[in-house]
Motif scaffolding. Structure first.
Motif, mmCIF file in Angstrom:
data_model
loop_
_atom_site.group_PDB
_atom_site.id
_atom_site.type_symbol
_atom_site.label_atom_id
_atom_site.label_comp_id
_atom_site.label_asym_id
_atom_site.label_seq_id
_atom_site.Cartn_x
_atom_site.Cartn_y
_atom_site.Cartn_z
ATOM 1 N N GLY A 1 25.071 47.399 27.939
ATOM 2 C CA GLY A 1 26.346 48.101 27.853
ATOM 3 C C GLY A 1 27.125 47.878 29.140
ATOM 4 O O GLY A 1 26.558 47.968 30.233
ATOM 5 N N ILE A 2 28.415 47.580 29.009
ATOM 6 C CA ILE A 2 29.217 47.219 30.180
ATOM 7 C C ILE A 2 30.468 48.089 30.254
ATOM 8 O O ILE A 2 31.446 47.842 29.533
ATOM 9 C CB ILE A 2 29.634 45.736 30.134
ATOM 10 C CG1 ILE A 2 28.424 44.843 29.867
ATOM 11 C CG2 ILE A 2 30.329 45.333 31.435
ATOM 12 C CD1 ILE A 2 28.787 43.404 29.576
ATOM 13 N N PRO A 3 30.481 49.125 31.088
ATOM 14 C CA PRO A 3 31.733 49.861 31.311
ATOM 15 C C PRO A 3 32.770 48.934 31.941
ATOM 16 O O PRO A 3 32.431 48.064 32.751
ATOM 17 C CB PRO A 3 31.317 50.967 32.293
ATOM 18 C CG PRO A 3 29.837 51.096 32.122
ATOM 19 C CD PRO A 3 29.355 49.710 31.812
ATOM 20 N N GLY A 4 34.022 49.116 31.557
ATOM 21 C CA GLY A 4 35.083 48.264 32.081
ATOM 22 C C GLY A 4 36.022 49.025 32.988
ATOM 23 O O GLY A 4 35.696 49.353 34.121
ATOM 24 N N LEU A 5 37.193 49.349 32.466
ATOM 25 C CA LEU A 5 38.196 50.052 33.255
ATOM 26 C C LEU A 5 37.947 51.555 33.235
ATOM 27 O O LEU A 5 37.513 52.117 32.230
ATOM 28 C CB LEU A 5 39.592 49.772 32.696
ATOM 29 C CG LEU A 5 40.046 48.310 32.672
ATOM 30 C CD1 LEU A 5 41.426 48.211 32.021
ATOM 31 C CD2 LEU A 5 40.072 47.731 34.072
ATOM 32 N N VAL A 6 38.229 52.195 34.353
ATOM 33 C CA VAL A 6 38.225 53.656 34.447
ATOM 34 C C VAL A 6 39.538 54.050 35.111
ATOM 35 O O VAL A 6 39.783 53.695 36.264
ATOM 36 C CB VAL A 6 37.044 54.188 35.282
ATOM 37 C CG1 VAL A 6 37.091 55.711 35.339
ATOM 38 C CG2 VAL A 6 35.716 53.724 34.702
ATOM 39 N N GLY A 7 40.384 54.747 34.373
ATOM 40 C CA GLY A 7 41.688 55.121 34.906
ATOM 41 C C GLY A 7 41.891 56.622 34.888
ATOM 42 O O GLY A 7 41.521 57.294 33.924
ATOM 43 N N VAL A 8 42.474 57.146 35.967
ATOM 44 C CA VAL A 8 42.775 58.578 36.066
ATOM 45 C C VAL A 8 44.193 58.737 36.599
ATOM 46 O O VAL A 8 44.588 58.056 37.556
ATOM 47 C CB VAL A 8 41.777 59.307 36.993
ATOM 48 C CG1 VAL A 8 42.181 60.770 37.167
ATOM 49 C CG2 VAL A 8 40.360 59.221 36.435
ATOM 50 N N ASP A 9 44.947 59.616 35.985
ATOM 51 C CA ASP A 9 46.299 59.926 36.451
ATOM 52 C C ASP A 9 46.218 60.477 37.879
ATOM 53 O O ASP A 9 45.462 61.421 38.141
ATOM 54 C CB ASP A 9 46.920 60.975 35.523
ATOM 55 C CG ASP A 9 48.401 61.175 35.778
ATOM 56 O OD1 ASP A 9 48.801 61.227 36.955
ATOM 57 O OD2 ASP A 9 49.156 61.301 34.797
ATOM 58 N N PRO A 10 46.972 59.895 38.830
ATOM 59 C CA PRO A 10 46.905 60.358 40.228
ATOM 60 C C PRO A 10 47.177 61.846 40.400
ATOM 61 O O PRO A 10 46.661 62.470 41.334
ATOM 62 C CB PRO A 10 47.989 59.520 40.919
ATOM 63 C CG PRO A 10 48.144 58.309 40.079
ATOM 64 C CD PRO A 10 47.889 58.757 38.672
ATOM 65 N N GLN A 11 47.964 62.439 39.508
ATOM 66 C CA GLN A 11 48.262 63.866 39.617
ATOM 67 C C GLN A 11 47.028 64.736 39.375
ATOM 68 O O GLN A 11 47.018 65.915 39.740
ATOM 69 C CB GLN A 11 49.353 64.253 38.617
ATOM 70 C CG GLN A 11 50.700 63.594 38.869
ATOM 71 C CD GLN A 11 51.746 64.055 37.872
ATOM 72 O OE1 GLN A 11 51.756 65.206 37.456
ATOM 73 N NE2 GLN A 11 52.626 63.148 37.475
#
Length: 330
Positions: free
Chosen positions: A262-272
């Motif tokens: 299993g390969i996690p890719g992108l992890v994005g979080v709103d800066p706010q």
């Protein structure tokens, strides 16, 4: 050493065994419990697969007295070439056997041959990854005009040892759910906050082009989520999308190495909403989902992506390998 450099032919393949066996940095050598023979077989198959499309892939060998002493592989990256509008290629391997000085000589010969191909085929941008322990390759690349762009670290989670990340401050920071139709605009909005990939580190690549790559990756992952090839999880807080992850399942290792990855890719979080623990929480949920269908979960992270690295270590990941990424422009 009288070296002759030519393209690898099917009839040369049996001669590769000694070279490949001597190579200590085989792909996935960090996997625990995998026998050396299985790693060797997997490496051989990967090289053999490159012989199928000679217009796209080329394998070059250096021979002395009928013995293969070195090997390099060159492949056009079709998606990148189309996206950037010029020909992009990558080197999959740069191998040699012998003492340090012998390795330098062999690898320089292989690179000279590679450069001729790049000139003939009008390749503008060439990149490759090198294990940080491969000192002869590093020196050879630096002496031939390659520039170190970044370091990529591979983190892995063991299924038997993994413990789901527990949010320790009471209520979880967000609700995590699967991707839904209509989520894409919100995910694309978060793409502009990704600034740590190797393309951003290369001054030859415009910032808008580097950012656009993330948008394309997110689009492809969202399409894959509907077909079942990709996993996309979304984090919601106060009825607003505040983060997401993408991931893939690779079962191509099952036969040779006996594992499904299993390969996690992108992890994005709103800066706010950063600082609330959203990134490690969504990452933990992603790993939990992947382990339902895989044996090992592993994710690459650029050394400058401290948010991702903190999330990985908080969820129990171990550092298993490191690679330098080099770029060369013609």
């Amino acid at each position: 050493m009288g070296l002759k450099v030519n393209y690898l032919k099917e009839s040369d393949f049996p001669k590769l065994k000694s070279l490949l066996k001597a190579y200590k940095l085989k792909p996935f050598s960090w996997l625990r419990g995998v026998k050396e023979g299985n790693l060797l077989r997997y490496l051989g198959k990967q090289i053999d697969n490159l012989l199928g499309d000679k217009d796209k892939d080329k394998v070059i060998i250096a021979q002395s007295k009928g013995k293969v002493e070195g090997l390099a592989a060159l492949s056009e990256v079709l998606w990148d070439s189309q996206y950037f509008g010029f020909k992009v290629a990558e080197m999959g391997y740069l191998l040699a056997k012998g003492g340090y000085q012998e390795e330098l000589k062999i690898k320089n010969k292989l690179l000279s041959f590679i450069f001729k191909i790049c000139q003939e085929e009008k390749v503008k941008f060439l990149n490759l990854r090198v294990d940080t322990a491969d000192l002869s390759s590093i020196q050879t690349l630096e002496e031939n005009g390659f520039h170190l762009i970044t370091t990529e670290m591979m983190f892995a989670w063991d299924k038997e040892k993994y413990k789901s990340y527990q949010f320790k401050k009471g209520t979880p920071p967000c609700k995590v759910r699967g991707y839904r139709e209509g989520d894409l605009p919100a995910l694309l909005r978060l793409a502009k906050y990704f600034t740590t990939n190797r393309l951003y580190q290369d001054p030859h690549i415009p910032e808008d082009k580097a950012r656009g790559v993330y948008k394309e990756w997110i689009k492809n992952a969202s399409y894959g989520a509907f077909s079942g090839n990709d996993l996309v999880l979304v984090g919601e807080r106060e009825k607003r999308i505040v983060g997401f992850t993408t991931a893939k399942i690779d079962d191509s290792l099952s036969y040779d190495l006996g594992v499904k990855l299993g390969i996690p890719g992108l992890v994005g979080v709103d800066p706010q909403f950063r600082g609330l623990g959203i990134s490690p929480y969504i990452m933990g949920e992603t790993i939990k989902s992947l382990f339902r269908k895989t044996d090992i979960v592993a994710a690459p992270s650029h050394i400058t992506n401290l948010v991702m690295i903190r999330s990985e270590t908080k969820t129990g990941a171990e550092l298993v390998s490191c690679e330098y990424i080099f770029h060369k422009w013609f």
